[in-house]
Structures are given as structure tokens and as C-alpha cells.
Design an enzyme around this catalytic site. Structure first.
Site, PDB file in Angstrom:
ATOM      1  N   LYS A 160      -7.685  -8.801  15.630  1.00  0.00           N
ATOM      2  CA  LYS A 160      -8.959  -9.201  15.243  1.00  0.00           C
ATOM      3  C   LYS A 160      -8.538 -10.822  15.131  1.00  0.00           C
ATOM      4  O   LYS A 160      -7.578 -11.342  15.434  1.00  0.00           O
ATOM      5  CB  LYS A 160      -9.497  -8.718  13.952  1.00  0.00           C
ATOM      6  N   THR A 198       0.924  -1.177   0.140  1.00  0.00           N
ATOM      7  CA  THR A 198      -0.006  -0.121  -0.056  1.00  0.00           C
ATOM      8  C   THR A 198       0.814   1.251  -0.014  1.00  0.00           C
ATOM      9  O   THR A 198       1.800   1.397   0.956  1.00  0.00           O
ATOM     10  CB  THR A 198      -0.908  -0.107   1.310  1.00  0.00           C
ATOM     11  N   CYS A 206      -3.296  -2.076   8.926  1.00  0.00           N
ATOM     12  CA  CYS A 206      -3.460  -1.251   7.784  1.00  0.00           C
ATOM     13  C   CYS A 206      -4.283  -0.111   8.228  1.00  0.00           C
ATOM     14  O   CYS A 206      -3.861   0.991   7.630  1.00  0.00           O
ATOM     15  CB  CYS A 206      -4.239  -2.108   6.841  1.00  0.00           C
ATOM     16  N   LEU A 259      -6.778  -7.894   0.658  1.00  0.00           N
ATOM     17  CA  LEU A 259      -7.198  -9.290   1.416  1.00  0.00           C
ATOM     18  C   LEU A 259      -7.137  -8.946   2.879  1.00  0.00           C
ATOM     19  O   LEU A 259      -6.642  -7.731   3.442  1.00  0.00           O
ATOM     20  CB  LEU A 259      -5.953 -10.526   1.265  1.00  0.00           C
ATOM     21  N   TYR A 279     -19.791  -2.425  13.211  1.00  0.00           N
ATOM     22  CA  TYR A 279     -19.729  -2.682  14.694  1.00  0.00           C
ATOM     23  C   TYR A 279     -18.995  -1.687  15.553  1.00  0.00           C
ATOM     24  O   TYR A 279     -18.025  -1.342  15.183  1.00  0.00           O
ATOM     25  CB  TYR A 279     -18.930  -4.167  14.967  1.00  0.00           C
TER      26      TYR A 279
HETATM   27  N1  LIG Z   1      -1.424  -7.271   6.253  1.00  0.00           N
HETATM   28  C1  LIG Z   1      -2.572  -6.999   5.492  1.00  0.00           C
HETATM   29  O1  LIG Z   1      -3.758  -7.524   6.031  1.00  0.00           O
HETATM   30  C2  LIG Z   1      -2.298  -6.173   4.473  1.00  0.00           C
HETATM   31  C3  LIG Z   1      -3.606  -6.081   3.462  1.00  0.00           C
HETATM   32  C4  LIG Z   1      -3.393  -5.417   2.261  1.00  0.00           C
HETATM   33  C5  LIG Z   1      -2.516  -4.609   2.146  1.00  0.00           C
HETATM   34  N2  LIG Z   1      -1.121  -4.503   2.960  1.00  0.00           N
HETATM   35  C6  LIG Z   1       0.120  -3.847   2.410  1.00  0.00           C
HETATM   36  O2  LIG Z   1       0.903  -4.846   2.114  1.00  0.00           O
HETATM   37  C7  LIG Z   1       2.256  -4.399   2.589  1.00  0.00           C
HETATM   38  C8  LIG Z   1       3.040  -5.673   3.203  1.00  0.00           C
HETATM   39  O3  LIG Z   1       2.048  -5.807   4.589  1.00  0.00           O
HETATM   40  P1  LIG Z   1       2.381  -6.919   5.248  1.00  0.00           P
HETATM   41  O4  LIG Z   1       1.453  -7.174   6.442  1.00  0.00           O
HETATM   42  O5  LIG Z   1       2.495  -8.090   4.184  1.00  0.00           O
HETATM   43  O6  LIG Z   1       3.927  -6.652   5.794  1.00  0.00           O
HETATM   44  P2  LIG Z   1       4.901  -7.651   6.659  1.00  0.00           P
HETATM   45  O7  LIG Z   1       5.499  -6.488   7.578  1.00  0.00           O
HETATM   46  O8  LIG Z   1       4.022  -8.656   7.447  1.00  0.00           O
HETATM   47  O9  LIG Z   1       5.811  -8.163   5.738  1.00  0.00           O
HETATM   48  C9  LIG Z   1       6.757  -7.242   5.226  1.00  0.00           C
HETATM   49  C10 LIG Z   1       7.920  -8.249   4.667  1.00  0.00           C
HETATM   50  O10 LIG Z   1       8.937  -7.186   3.867  1.00  0.00           O
HETATM   51  C11 LIG Z   1      10.220  -7.657   4.171  1.00  0.00           C
HETATM   52  N3  LIG Z   1      11.114  -6.799   3.563  1.00  0.00           N
HETATM   53  C12 LIG Z   1      11.214  -5.629   3.955  1.00  0.00           C
HETATM   54  N4  LIG Z   1      12.351  -4.767   2.993  1.00  0.00           N
HETATM   55  C13 LIG Z   1      12.718  -5.793   2.128  1.00  0.00           C
HETATM   56  C14 LIG Z   1      13.518  -5.741   1.189  1.00  0.00           C
HETATM   57  N5  LIG Z   1      14.091  -4.597   0.908  1.00  0.00           N
HETATM   58  N6  LIG Z   1      13.740  -6.946   0.549  1.00  0.00           N
HETATM   59  C15 LIG Z   1      13.178  -8.029   0.986  1.00  0.00           C
HETATM   60  N7  LIG Z   1      12.261  -8.073   1.966  1.00  0.00           N
HETATM   61  C16 LIG Z   1      12.092  -6.745   2.634  1.00  0.00           C
HETATM   62  C17 LIG Z   1      10.176  -7.971   5.776  1.00  0.00           C
HETATM   63  O11 LIG Z   1      11.380  -8.591   6.224  1.00  0.00           O
HETATM   64  C18 LIG Z   1       8.853  -8.634   5.834  1.00  0.00           C
HETATM   65  O12 LIG Z   1       9.026  -9.963   6.254  1.00  0.00           O
HETATM   66  C19 LIG Z   1       2.164  -3.191   3.251  1.00  0.00           C
HETATM   67  O13 LIG Z   1       2.044  -2.058   2.583  1.00  0.00           O
HETATM   68  C20 LIG Z   1       0.750  -3.087   3.709  1.00  0.00           C
HETATM   69  O14 LIG Z   1       0.013  -1.900   3.955  1.00  0.00           O
HETATM   70  C21 LIG Z   1      -1.145  -5.381   4.184  1.00  0.00           C
END
Ligand SMILES: NC(=O)c1ccc[n+]([C@@H]2O[C@H](COP(=O)([O-])OP(=O)(O)OC[C@H]3O[C@@H](n4cnc5c(N)ncnc54)[C@H](O)[C@@H]3O)[C@@H](O)[C@H]2O)c1
Length: 435
Positions: A328, A121, A267, A157, A258
């Protein structure tokens, strides 16, 4: 297709496993070597229902690989997804340093056309920044004529239902400005949308902003209901009845309506904040979202306020129980979870806090260490407690043996941050809820 997904977190690992399940060869890349090694041993670093099975199935099928070096797999792929974190920076904006570091690596090692897709995002303009970063790195190597595209494909998701959401999305949003990128994305997503093809193609800035608009809308609904719930308490109305009353209106709908103890997670808080920051950078203010944010901040303190008010301020030294830590159910994600805020308040007030969560205890131990006590189950949590806080609505909390809970507690005060219990079944309890 051969693809790489950089960032093996909640989004990257789920996306990688799902694309592999649909037949692509997927290289999941993360700079966290420990995580990669664990994945290679078949250990899943996060809790997400059914993910372990899906990952194992695709590893065995030879379609899913893990590495800590993007440069090792870049030559083999047509698409590189960037799915790294974009946490909140100190000024409230999105910290893009992880995204840009991936772009830099791509520019330093690219030798053929690829489509780079932002799944993280990211604020409007990030695709352009990624493009510039890659272009500059290519130019430094004398490779400025090498073609590549950048697209935006925000992820919608929900943790806890991530695989289902990914495989059967309401829609897939793709922002692109190139025919080749559009064709690649269509090919990639086609298998999962065969019956009802819902890829919404649009320009890149609109795709980037769509993700923030979605989360801002969801946060707004929650803060709206929370503020109304607080009014209900003043005027003697019931927020659950109001939810039923307005949710049945098709224009409103009953989901995400809710009242509770505030929104959290990885997020909504950071995305609302980043959108406000984007507006600020463009010399305007998003007044509605600023209010949404401040209502939420206040709401996170509501459970503690109810507790203090019940004991007329005399809470120091009390033993309290907390059911649920994750932001959650069906996830172990503690980021911005209301329970963390509550526990901090309780500890500061000198309370002895005992907690239980079906899956988030290891993550909580890292945060709170020995400042709180970790119970084995819901009953051990409440022993001798003068208050029980229900913070995450896990199914296993729904129908406890209330008589047993009541007799175990020192004082049967139940403060429900999720409005799930039926007061008629809570004989002998002092039951407080939201609205
Ligand atoms: N978690 C959710 O429910 C969700 C839903 C939709 C969108 N998003 C978006 O997706 C993105 C990721 O979210 P997430 O929750 O999966 O994050 P997360 O923190 O679970 O995972 C991010 C991963 O990226 C790795 N990383 C960071 N820099 C790196 C690099 N230079 N090279 C390789 N790996 C690297 C980290 O080690 C980590 O394992 C964010 O922008 C978030 O806003 C998250």
C-alpha cells in the site's frame, strides 16, 4: 516509566518512539545487530512517514535507546513489550517461535517484578504459553517465587499512518487478569488518551482474539467488494457507484470498501490464515474466512488475466511497466504485496518487467535482483511498454502527464488495480480497471 520493547520492526520502532515522545524511557531491543547499529547511527531501517524525526528527537532527549541484549536492560524496566514478528508457519498458523524465544530470555534473566505485554499479533492462548515459558525458566534458576504478569495489548496501527494511529488510537485494547498490570497499563497510556480515555480492558483471550477479529473483518470487506466487482464486469454495473451507494449507509460506512487487486501486507493474509488455523485446532471451520481467503488469492491474479486476455494470450516477450510495489502507499513493506504476485506471473510468461515505486525499490532489488529493471521515475518505467499496471496507489501516480505516458508506450494499455484514474482523462488509452 521505564519500558523495553523487544522487536524493532514496524510496530516496535513506532511504539518505542511514540512512548518515548510521551515521556517514558524506552529501550528498544532487537536481535538483529545490524539494525541496532544502524539505529544508533541515526539510520531508520524502514520507511514510515515522520518516524526518522521522531526517533532522532527522542534519542537526543535521552529517552530512546537501542540494544541487541534484553538481559542488559531488563533490570531497569517495569514493562517489557514483545513486538517481534509472528509470520505464517507452513501449516497456515502463526509461528510463535520468536515470541517464545523472548519469553525464554525474560525467564532466564528476570530479577524483579515486570509486566510482560504481548503486542505482537498472537493467537488465543499465547499469553498463557508466554507465562508458562517464563515460569519454567525461572524455576530452572530456583526463582519460582518471583512475581510477574502477562498481558495482551494488540496493536492496530496502519503502516503509512503508524505514528498518527499510535498517538491518536480509536481505542487501546488491553487484556489482563491482574490489578497491578491494569494499573501499569493505565499509567502508561494515560498521557495519550487524556482527553478521551479509551482503553478497553477485557480478559486476555478476548483481547488476543479482538485483533484477529478486526483484521478478519477488514479482509472480509475487501474480498466482498472484489467478488462483487467481478460480478459488475459481467453484468455491466460499476463497483465505484455501488461503493458510493452502500457506503453512505451509516451501518456499512465507506471505508475499506474498495475493490482492487487483492489485499496483501504483513497482517491481513497471515492473520486470516492464523484465525482459520485456530478454528481448525478447535475442531471447527470458519467457512466465511476460508472463502475470503480464496477470493483474495484469485483476485491477486486478476491484473494478469486482464493483460493476457487483452493480448489474446500472446504476451511472451512483451515489455511491461509496473507502477507501485509496496502493498500500500506510504510504506516500503513488500510482504504479500499483490505486485510481487503479478511480477512473478509476468516473468513466468516471458515478459520484460520494468518497475517503479517511490520507496520500495531497495526492498524489491533484494527480492528480484536483476530479473527485472528498476526505473528512476514513472516515465522511464513506461518506455516502450505494451502495458502499464497500476498496483499501488501512491499519490505521485495520480496525475501524470498522460499524453507523455501514451507517447512513450509502445501500446497504451493501462490496467488499473486500484480504480483511481478518470477514464475521461485517458484519451487514446485502452483503460481496464476492476469492476
Ligand atoms: N506491521 C504492521 O502494520 C502491524 C500492525 C499491527 C500488528 N502487527 C503485528 O506486530 C508484530 C510485529 O510486526 P512487525 O511488522 O513490526 O514485524 P517486523 O518483521 O517489522 O519486526 C520484527 C522484529 O523483531 C525482531 N526479532 C525477532 N525475534 C527477536 C528476538 N528473539 N529478540 C529480539 N528481536 C527479535 C526482528 O529482528 C525484527 O526486527 C507481528 O505480530 C504483527 O502481526 C504488525
Amino acid at each position: 516509566m521505564n519500558i523495553a520493547i523487544v522487536g524493532v520492526g514496524y510496530v516496535g520502532l513506532v511504539s518505542g518512539a511514540c512512548f518515548a515522545e510521551l515521556g517514558s524511557t524506552v529501550y528498544c531491543v532487537d536481535k538483529n545487530l545490524q539494525k541496532i547499529e544502524a539505529l544508533k547511527r541515526g539510520e531508520i531501517p524502514i520507511y514510515e512517514p515522520n518516524l526518522e524525526r521522531l526517533v532522532a528527537h527522542n534519542v537526543q532527549g535521552g529517552r530512546l535507546f537501542f540494544t541487541d541484549e534484553l538481559s542488559e536492560v531488563l533490570d531497569r524496566v517495569e514493562i517489557v513489550f514483545i513486538a517481534v514478528g509472528t509470520p505464517m508457519a507452513s501449516d497456515g498458523s502463526a509461528d510463535l517461535s520468536y515470541v517464545m524465544s523472548v519469553a525464554q530470555t525474560i525467564g532466564e534473566h528476570l530479577n524483579h517484578y515486570v509486566l510482560v505485554v504481548n503486542k505482537s499479533t498472537v493467537p488465543v492462548g499465547t499469553a498463557e504459553q508466554v507465562r508458562t515459558t517464563i515460569r519454567n525458566a525461572l524455576a530452572k534458576r530456583g526463582c519460582e517465587t518471583l512475581r510477574f504478569d502477562v498481558a495482551s495489548n494488540p496493536e492496530f496501527l496502519k503502516e503509512g499512518a503508524a505514528i498518527e494511529d499510535f498517538m491518536k488510537p480509536d481505542r487501546v485494547v488491553v487484556g489482563t487478569d491482574s490489578e497491578q498490570a491494569r494499573e501499569l497499563m493505565t499509567r502508561l497510556y494515560k498521557p495519550m488518551l487524556l482527553n478521551n480515555f479509551r482503553v478497553l480492558f477485557m480478559d486476555i483471550p478476548s483481547a488476543e482474539l479482538t485483533k484477529y477479529a478486526a483484521n478478519a473483518m477488514l479482509a472480509t470487506r475487501i474480498s466482498f467488494m472484489n467478488e462483487l466487482a467481478n460480478l459488475c464486469e459481467k453484468v455491466g454495473a460499476d463497483i465505484s457507484a455501488i461503493r458510493a451507494g452502500i457506503g453512505s449507509d451509516a451501518r456499512i460506512g465507506n471505508r475499506f470498501l474498495y475493490a482492487g487487486c487483492g489485499y496483501g501486507g504483513s497482517c491481513l493474509p497471515k492473520d486470516v490464515s492464523a484465525l482459520i488455523a485456530t478454528a481448525r485446532e478447535n475442531n471447527m471451520s470458519l467457512q466465511l474466512l476460508e472463502a475470503v481467503q480464496s477470493v483474495n488469492q484469485k483476485q491477486k491474479g486478476v491484473l494478469y488475466e486482464k493483460f493476457v486476455s487483452h493480448y489474446k494470450g500472446n504476451v511472451h516477450g512483451k515489455r511491461v511497466a509496473v507502477w507501485g510495489l509496496a502493498f500500500k502507499p506510504e510504506t516500503d513493506d513488500l510482504r504479500e504485496a499483490p505486485a510481487l504476485y503479478l511480477i512473478d506471473q509476468l516473468l513466468e510468461a516471458g515478459c520484460h518487467v520494468r518497475v517503479y515505486d517511490p520507496v520500495a525499490m531497495p526492498a524489491a532489488r533484494i527480492l528480484f535482483k536483476d530479473r527485472i529493471v528498476y526505473a528512476q521515475d514513472i516515465y522511464e518505467t513506461v518506455e516502450d511498454a505494451s502495458a502499464l499496471f497500476h498496483v499501488t496507489e501512491w499519490k505521485e501516480f495520480r496525475m501524470p502527464d498522460w499524453e507523455r505516458v501514451r507517447t512513450l508506450m509502445k501500446a497504451p494499455l493501462l490496467i488499473d488495480g486500484r480504480n483511481v484514474f478518470d477514464s475521461s482523462q485517458l484519451e487514446g488509452f485502452y483503460y481496464l480497471h476492476i469492476g
